[in-house]
Design an enzyme around this catalytic site. Sequence first.
Site, PDB file in Angstrom:
ATOM      1  N   GLY A 236       0.803  -1.223   0.000  1.00 54.49           N
ATOM      2  CA  GLY A 236       0.000   0.000   0.000  1.00 54.49           C
ATOM      3  C   GLY A 236       0.829   1.263   0.000  1.00 54.49           C
ATOM      4  O   GLY A 236       0.513   2.222   0.702  1.00 54.49           O
ATOM      5  N   ALA A 237       1.881   1.285  -0.825  1.00 51.95           N
ATOM      6  CA  ALA A 237       2.822   2.407  -0.781  1.00 51.95           C
ATOM      7  C   ALA A 237       2.518   3.512  -1.788  1.00 51.95           C
ATOM      8  O   ALA A 237       3.241   4.507  -1.832  1.00 51.95           O
ATOM      9  CB  ALA A 237       4.242   1.904  -1.014  1.00 51.95           C
TER      10      ALA A 237
ATOM     11  N   SER B 191      -5.503   0.045  13.863  1.00 51.87           N
ATOM     12  CA  SER B 191      -6.265   1.270  14.114  1.00 51.87           C
ATOM     13  C   SER B 191      -6.957   1.158  15.456  1.00 51.87           C
ATOM     14  O   SER B 191      -7.265   0.053  15.918  1.00 51.87           O
ATOM     15  CB  SER B 191      -7.310   1.467  13.012  1.00 51.87           C
ATOM     16  OG  SER B 191      -8.264   2.443  13.371  1.00 51.87           O
TER      17      SER B 191
ATOM     18  N   GLY C  26      -1.040   7.966   0.629  1.00 42.58           N
ATOM     19  CA  GLY C  26      -1.242   8.101   2.066  1.00 42.58           C
ATOM     20  C   GLY C  26      -0.042   7.756   2.918  1.00 42.58           C
ATOM     21  O   GLY C  26       1.101   8.126   2.637  1.00 42.58           O
ATOM     22  N   ILE C  27      -0.319   7.033   4.002  1.00 38.61           N
ATOM     23  CA  ILE C  27       0.714   6.678   4.978  1.00 38.61           C
ATOM     24  C   ILE C  27       1.820   5.855   4.332  1.00 38.61           C
ATOM     25  O   ILE C  27       3.004   6.043   4.611  1.00 38.61           O
ATOM     26  CB  ILE C  27       0.088   5.882   6.140  1.00 38.61           C
ATOM     27  CG1 ILE C  27      -0.975   6.717   6.858  1.00 38.61           C
ATOM     28  CG2 ILE C  27       1.156   5.447   7.145  1.00 38.61           C
ATOM     29  CD1 ILE C  27      -1.824   5.910   7.811  1.00 38.61           C
ATOM     30  N   GLY C  28       1.442   4.913   3.471  1.00 37.95           N
ATOM     31  CA  GLY C  28       2.433   4.055   2.834  1.00 37.95           C
ATOM     32  C   GLY C  28       3.415   4.830   1.984  1.00 37.95           C
ATOM     33  O   GLY C  28       4.633   4.586   2.006  1.00 37.95           O
TER      34      GLY C  28
ATOM     35  N   TYR D 298     -14.557  -3.304   9.172  1.00 39.15           N
ATOM     36  CA  TYR D 298     -13.252  -2.653   9.277  1.00 39.15           C
ATOM     37  C   TYR D 298     -12.690  -2.819  10.688  1.00 39.15           C
ATOM     38  O   TYR D 298     -11.503  -3.133  10.865  1.00 39.15           O
ATOM     39  CB  TYR D 298     -13.366  -1.173   8.923  1.00 39.15           C
ATOM     40  CG  TYR D 298     -12.043  -0.472   8.881  1.00 39.15           C
ATOM     41  CD1 TYR D 298     -11.190  -0.638   7.798  1.00 39.15           C
ATOM     42  CD2 TYR D 298     -11.623   0.356   9.924  1.00 39.15           C
ATOM     43  CE1 TYR D 298      -9.958   0.002   7.749  1.00 39.15           C
ATOM     44  CE2 TYR D 298     -10.403   0.993   9.891  1.00 39.15           C
ATOM     45  CZ  TYR D 298      -9.569   0.820   8.795  1.00 39.15           C
ATOM     46  OH  TYR D 298      -8.349   1.434   8.756  1.00 39.15           O
TER      47      TYR D 298
END
Length: 280
Positions: free
Chosen positions: A10-11, A138, A14-16, A163
């Site tokens: 997931g790069a 999370s 966002g965060i990734g 989720y």
Amino acid sequence: MAITTTVITGATSGIGEATAFELAKKGHALYLLVRNVPKGEELKKRIIIETGNKNINIINCDLSDLASVAAAANQLKEKLFNINILINNAGGMFNDFILSKDGFEMTFALNHLGHFLLTTSLMPLLEKGHARIINVSSDMHKMGKPDFDSLQNPEKYSAMKAYGNSKLFNIYFTKSIAEKYGDKGVTAYALHPGIVKTNFNSKLKGFLKVFFSLATPFMIAPEKGAETSIYLATAPKLETKNGLYFYKRKVTKTAPVANYVNARNQLWELSEELTKKFIV
């Protein structure tokens, strides 16, 4: 000085993405697992230009498709001798009940099962690298209720509940890795990145879209949300905190449900059963 070999899912946003840029600046050899390869190649170019680190590699991987995950793991095993850091960062929330290509509820497939298969498939390389496995969870894990009988066929689907369960499973997975592989030099950590402003919720609709829209002014930037992932990938002497949950670079408490050992063991057994035909 040995180069740190780091795999990130997931790069491309966002965060990734923020994590990848920062670790590239620190000289890590990056292997970025992406579903959208053209987008991944564009990210690679930007990382090289901005950081000067040319050791950036793109691997095609759709974490919701177990055959794709197995193929990505095999590519990594062909290319690498060991892995030092694995950051299981990718995730999603789905407004409606959707089945993955393999017939699993999509949130469970993407947020947990794909990472389970990837991690267990790469375990020989992770053991050789005395790796740290970093699972982006999370605080929504507090909404989780481990009911494995209705996991695939809930009476009433709730995106938030699905989720929350997947984020709870990230913590279960972390604790199980610490328990099963700690004596082999592999450590695992889970984290809450904070409420981060990304395109994570771009496809949501109805109540969820309104909910996240109202929360937007209180959200933090991806660079801020990535700080704990980066800390866990780079800080020295974290072995005594193996299996723990972090927020703002510090150990923090989980909800009581995250300590249910029977549920954690049941999840591991179920995950092994569902992924066993993809293990080579």
